[in-house]
Design a protein around this motif. Structure first.
Motif, mmCIF file in Angstrom:
data_model
loop_
_atom_site.group_PDB
_atom_site.id
_atom_site.type_symbol
_atom_site.label_atom_id
_atom_site.label_comp_id
_atom_site.label_asym_id
_atom_site.label_seq_id
_atom_site.Cartn_x
_atom_site.Cartn_y
_atom_site.Cartn_z
ATOM 1 N N ILE A 1 0.850 -1.207 0.000
ATOM 2 C CA ILE A 1 0.000 0.000 0.000
ATOM 3 C C ILE A 1 0.883 1.254 0.000
ATOM 4 O O ILE A 1 0.647 2.204 -0.759
ATOM 5 C CB ILE A 1 -0.934 0.005 1.229
ATOM 6 N N GLU A 2 1.947 1.233 0.781
ATOM 7 C CA GLU A 2 2.852 2.391 0.851
ATOM 8 C C GLU A 2 3.521 2.617 -0.501
ATOM 9 O O GLU A 2 3.664 3.739 -0.980
ATOM 10 C CB GLU A 2 3.900 2.174 1.945
ATOM 11 N N LYS A 3 3.906 1.499 -1.173
ATOM 12 C CA LYS A 3 4.534 1.631 -2.497
ATOM 13 C C LYS A 3 3.557 2.250 -3.498
ATOM 14 O O LYS A 3 3.924 3.113 -4.303
ATOM 15 C CB LYS A 3 5.006 0.253 -2.995
ATOM 16 N N ILE A 4 2.295 1.814 -3.424
ATOM 17 C CA ILE A 4 1.276 2.357 -4.337
ATOM 18 C C ILE A 4 1.152 3.870 -4.142
ATOM 19 O O ILE A 4 1.139 4.638 -5.111
ATOM 20 C CB ILE A 4 -0.082 1.660 -4.117
ATOM 21 N N LYS A 5 1.137 4.300 -2.887
ATOM 22 C CA LYS A 5 1.034 5.737 -2.584
ATOM 23 C C LYS A 5 2.222 6.498 -3.180
ATOM 24 O O LYS A 5 2.081 7.550 -3.803
ATOM 25 C CB LYS A 5 0.994 5.964 -1.072
ATOM 26 N N ARG A 6 3.420 5.938 -3.002
ATOM 27 C CA ARG A 6 4.626 6.624 -3.483
ATOM 28 C C ARG A 6 4.660 6.672 -5.011
ATOM 29 O O ARG A 6 5.033 7.685 -5.589
ATOM 30 C CB ARG A 6 5.867 5.905 -2.952
ATOM 31 N N ILE A 7 4.204 5.600 -5.654
ATOM 32 C CA ILE A 7 4.206 5.604 -7.122
ATOM 33 C C ILE A 7 3.160 6.583 -7.647
ATOM 34 O O ILE A 7 3.406 7.292 -8.637
ATOM 35 C CB ILE A 7 3.976 4.177 -7.667
ATOM 36 N N ARG A 8 2.029 6.675 -6.974
ATOM 37 C CA ARG A 8 1.017 7.676 -7.359
ATOM 38 C C ARG A 8 1.647 9.085 -7.336
ATOM 39 O O ARG A 8 1.447 9.865 -8.277
ATOM 40 C CB ARG A 8 -0.201 7.600 -6.431
ATOM 41 N N THR A 9 2.449 9.368 -6.376
ATOM 42 C CA THR A 9 3.134 10.671 -6.300
ATOM 43 C C THR A 9 4.157 10.810 -7.426
ATOM 44 O O THR A 9 4.242 11.841 -8.100
ATOM 45 C CB THR A 9 3.821 10.828 -4.931
ATOM 46 N N MET A 10 4.897 9.764 -7.695
ATOM 47 C CA MET A 10 5.930 9.803 -8.752
ATOM 48 C C MET A 10 5.284 10.073 -10.110
ATOM 49 O O MET A 10 5.832 10.792 -10.943
ATOM 50 C CB MET A 10 6.684 8.470 -8.819
ATOM 51 N N ILE A 11 4.113 9.502 -10.337
ATOM 52 C CA ILE A 11 3.440 9.640 -11.631
ATOM 53 C C ILE A 11 3.059 11.099 -11.892
ATOM 54 O O ILE A 11 3.190 11.598 -13.015
ATOM 55 C CB ILE A 11 2.204 8.721 -11.706
ATOM 56 N N GLY A 12 2.612 11.807 -10.849
ATOM 57 C CA GLY A 12 2.257 13.222 -11.017
ATOM 58 C C GLY A 12 1.217 13.380 -12.106
ATOM 59 O O GLY A 12 0.195 12.690 -12.095
ATOM 60 N N GLU A 13 1.464 14.253 -13.079
ATOM 61 C CA GLU A 13 0.492 14.554 -14.141
ATOM 62 C C GLU A 13 0.695 13.668 -15.370
ATOM 63 O O GLU A 13 -0.006 13.837 -16.363
ATOM 64 C CB GLU A 13 0.618 16.025 -14.556
ATOM 65 N N ARG A 14 1.650 12.751 -15.308
ATOM 66 C CA ARG A 14 1.909 11.933 -16.488
ATOM 67 C C ARG A 14 0.731 11.006 -16.794
ATOM 68 O O ARG A 14 0.041 10.551 -15.878
ATOM 69 C CB ARG A 14 3.167 11.077 -16.288
ATOM 70 N N PRO A 15 0.481 10.701 -18.082
ATOM 71 C CA PRO A 15 -0.610 9.783 -18.465
ATOM 72 C C PRO A 15 -0.207 8.330 -18.270
ATOM 73 O O PRO A 15 -0.048 7.567 -19.228
ATOM 74 C CB PRO A 15 -0.844 10.116 -19.940
ATOM 75 N N ILE A 16 0.009 7.950 -17.023
ATOM 76 C CA ILE A 16 0.437 6.593 -16.688
ATOM 77 C C ILE A 16 -0.615 5.972 -15.776
ATOM 78 O O ILE A 16 -0.987 6.570 -14.756
ATOM 79 C CB ILE A 16 1.794 6.619 -15.946
ATOM 80 N N ARG A 17 -1.115 4.790 -16.140
ATOM 81 C CA ARG A 17 -2.079 4.099 -15.272
ATOM 82 C C ARG A 17 -1.328 3.318 -14.193
ATOM 83 O O ARG A 17 -0.213 2.822 -14.417
ATOM 84 C CB ARG A 17 -2.970 3.135 -16.073
#
Ligand code: DX5
Ligand code: ZN
Length: 221
Positions: free
Chosen positions: A154-170
């Motif tokens: 869950i923590e990794k998911i949160k961090r990757i959501r932040t890394m993605i930012g505005e990029r069009p990445i699912r």
């Protein structure tokens, strides 16, 4: 959010009736079809290859979300693209040249994804964010369906959501996802949920539809 996609994994389907099962989950409201390719080398199980994907391709227009749990990867990418994969995901752990593999997928005209095993840190994708259309976070150790969700992810998911930012990445999450943890997975930042055993319960499309909608409703709550 209303943007949640549900991707049933056909690894959990009845392989003796795979075509019927693909048609059933199409009718049951699957957004994507998650195809788990396993080679018995990168993971301790063998599932199916590009010829099976080619065989079921005509049965549905839904996106074929192909998860390659194989190593090495590059020699097989064209076969999966030709077989009908819309999106091809490779594991960061499958070899030393992830950037090259992701470029190869896009040069075949397909969307590119990278998957991380539970122990692989999110920093691994830092320098390929502009090469990918999807990140697949494994919440089980790859190789089998029906395993329990690994909560540390869950923590990794949160961090990757932040890394993605505005990029069009699912941000796709895969392994042990059920109606009972879908809310936490979506709240952490996932927008695409893979589910195998949680979907392929019961006796056909009606049950599959109920299972898919239960997961979707929980995630969108
Ligand atoms: C595991 C696969 C997953 C798995 C999901 O290696 O990548 O897609 O089939 O199955 P469940 O939802 O039953 O964990
Ligand atoms: Zn998978």
């Amino acid at each position: 959010s209303g943007d949640i996609l549900i991707a049933p994994s056909i690894l959990a389907a009845d392989f003796a009736r795979l075509g019927e099962e693909v048609a059933a989950i199409d009718a049951a409201g699957a957004d994507w079809i998650h195809c788990d390719v396993m080679d018995g080398h990168f993971v301790p199980n063998i599932s199916f290859g590009a010829d099976v994907i080619k065989a079921i391709r005509p049965l549905t227009n839904k996106v074929f979300d192909v998860h390659l749990m194989i190593a090495p990867t590059d020699a097989y990418l064209e076969a999966f693209a030709r077989g009908g994969a819309d999106l091809i995901t490779v594991h960061a752990e499958a070899g030393p040249h992830l950037d090259r593999s992701l470029q190869a997928i896009r040069s075949l005209g397909r969307k590119a994804g990278v998957s991380l095993c539970p122990s692989t840190p999110e920093a691994t994708i830092e320098y390929v964010l502009d090469r990918i259309d999807l990140v697949l976070v494994m919440t089980v150790n790859p190789g089998f369906g029906g395993q329990s969700f690994i909560g540390s992810q869950i923590e990794k998911i949160k961090r990757i959501r932040t890394m993605i930012g505005e990029r069009p990445i699912r941000l796709e999450v895969d392994g042990g996802v059920t109606r009972d943890n879908a809310a936490a997975v979506a709240a952490a930042g996932a927008d695409t949920l893979v589910a195998g055993s949680a979907v392929f319960r019961g006796r056909g499309a009606a049950d599959y539809a109920a299972n898919i909608e239960a997961i979707r409703a929980a995630a969108e709550a």
